[in-house]
Design an enzyme around this catalytic site. Structure first.
Site, mmCIF file in Angstrom:
data_model
loop_
_atom_site.group_PDB
_atom_site.id
_atom_site.type_symbol
_atom_site.label_atom_id
_atom_site.label_comp_id
_atom_site.label_asym_id
_atom_site.label_seq_id
_atom_site.Cartn_x
_atom_site.Cartn_y
_atom_site.Cartn_z
ATOM 1 N N ASP A 149 39.874 46.611 38.351
ATOM 2 C CA ASP A 149 38.877 46.227 37.343
ATOM 3 C C ASP A 149 38.853 47.265 36.233
ATOM 4 O O ASP A 149 39.258 48.418 36.427
ATOM 5 C CB ASP A 149 37.482 46.108 37.978
ATOM 6 N N TYR A 196 39.574 31.264 24.065
ATOM 7 C CA TYR A 196 39.380 31.108 25.512
ATOM 8 C C TYR A 196 40.053 29.824 25.999
ATOM 9 O O TYR A 196 40.810 29.831 26.978
ATOM 10 C CB TYR A 196 37.877 31.099 25.826
ATOM 11 N N LYS A 214 43.262 29.709 28.477
ATOM 12 C CA LYS A 214 43.192 29.083 29.801
ATOM 13 C C LYS A 214 44.192 27.928 29.917
ATOM 14 O O LYS A 214 44.765 27.709 30.990
ATOM 15 C CB LYS A 214 41.754 28.621 30.088
ATOM 16 N N ILE A 217 30.143 28.427 36.796
ATOM 17 C CA ILE A 217 29.865 29.040 38.097
ATOM 18 C C ILE A 217 28.710 30.039 37.942
ATOM 19 O O ILE A 217 28.712 30.857 37.010
ATOM 20 C CB ILE A 217 31.128 29.756 38.643
ATOM 21 N N THR A 245 27.668 32.933 38.427
ATOM 22 C CA THR A 245 27.849 34.373 38.631
ATOM 23 C C THR A 245 26.607 35.069 38.063
ATOM 24 O O THR A 245 25.860 34.471 37.275
ATOM 25 C CB THR A 245 29.096 34.854 37.882
#
Ligand code: NAP
Length: 254
Positions: free
Chosen positions: A37, A157, A161, A190, A192
């Site tokens: 990370d 983006y 993708k 999602i 998160t």
């Protein structure tokens, strides 16, 4: 499902969100996990969470858009665990919201560098190691439903993708006979921590609007993506390669 005892997995973006849950899910199934990370604090937090459940993990600080960083992450993996069996290339970032004509070029370049070139760099060094070992392996790239359908005001983006899915197919074809399987996962929204901070509680209008994009009427859970990643790496998915597996509560089914 198969256990992953004796197996080694690299998870990029493993410090947060989907990557963190994926790292923990692999660890629970017995894999040794290399958490990669750009955030040392987040990466070390994931490693601690894995140690807390008696799992095995270590952290490598790396920016996936820098070739030397990615190469070093794979070298450190092999120095520590002598091999690499699986990778989940999850590190990613969004841009700002704007139309194409007005899109800031520096932000475009940054999103492409992390989301598309970063995925390419990860696969480049992961594949070199897996091919050298000669006994197969599996890679899962985290794309998005925006790798399959367009959206407004997120051109880098969406482009990155779509590119990740193309790159996944390309590599799956090139490495099919080596036994290394390469797939992508395309999540819908999602929940998160970052996304939940933005959308708020399930009662909030922003959550309700995001949920309404999915026929199932809710956001997905990080574990629902992580379980798919782990399954794609398992022997249960032994004839699946070059696929873009959708985990989206029906988002693209409308
Ligand atoms: P997240 O919580 O922000 O986690 C991403 C992690 O990657 C963070 O720890 C981030 O560090 C790290 N990272 C960012 N740039 C990096 C770089 N250049 N090198 C290494 N690490 C880097 O995001 P997430 O929501 O879990 O998303 C994970 C992946 O799923 C992304 O590829 C995203 O596009 C994809 N996805 C997410 C959703 C969703 O709704 N959450 C939907 C579809 C697809 P910092 O926090 O320091 O930036």
């Amino acid at each position: 499902m198969s256990t992953f005892k004796g197996k080694v997995v690299v998870v990029t973006g493993g410090g947060s969100g989907i990557g963190q849950t994926t790292a923990l899910t692999f660890a629970k199934k017995g894999a040794s996990v290399v958490v990669v990370d750009i955030s040392e604090k987040n990466g070390l937090d994931t490693v601690q969470q894995i140690k807390n459940i008696n799992g095995e993990a270590f952290f490598v600080l790396a920016d996936v858009s820098i070739p030397e960083d990615v190469e070093r992450a794979v070298v450190k993996t092999v120095e520590k665990y002598a091999r690499l069996d699986y990778a989940c290339n999850c590190a990613g970032r969004g841009g700002v919201q704007n139309t194409v004509a007005d899109y800031d070029i520096d932000i475009w370049n940054k999103v492409i560098a992390v989301d598309l070139t970063g995925t390419f760099l990860c696969m480049k060094y992961e594949l070199k190691q897996m091919v050298k070992q000669g006994d197969g392996g599996a890679i899962v790239n985290i794309a998005s439903v925006k790798g399959l359908v367009g959206d407004a005001k997120s051109s880098p983006y969406t482009s990155a993708k779509h590119g990740v899915i193309g790159l996944t197919k390309e590599a799956a074809i090139e490495y099919g006979k080596t036994g290394i399987r390469i797939n992508a996962v395309c999540p819908g929204w999602i929940g998160t921590p970052l996304v939940m901070n933005y959308v708020g509680t399930e009662e909030s209008p922003i959550y309700q609007k995001a949920a309404s994009l999915h026929p199932m009427g809710r956001l997905g859970k990080p574990s629902e993506v992580a379980n798919t990643v782990v399954w794609l790496c398992s022997d249960e998915a032994s004839f699946i390669t070059g696929s873009a597996v959708v985990v989206d509560g029906g988002y693209i089914a409308w």
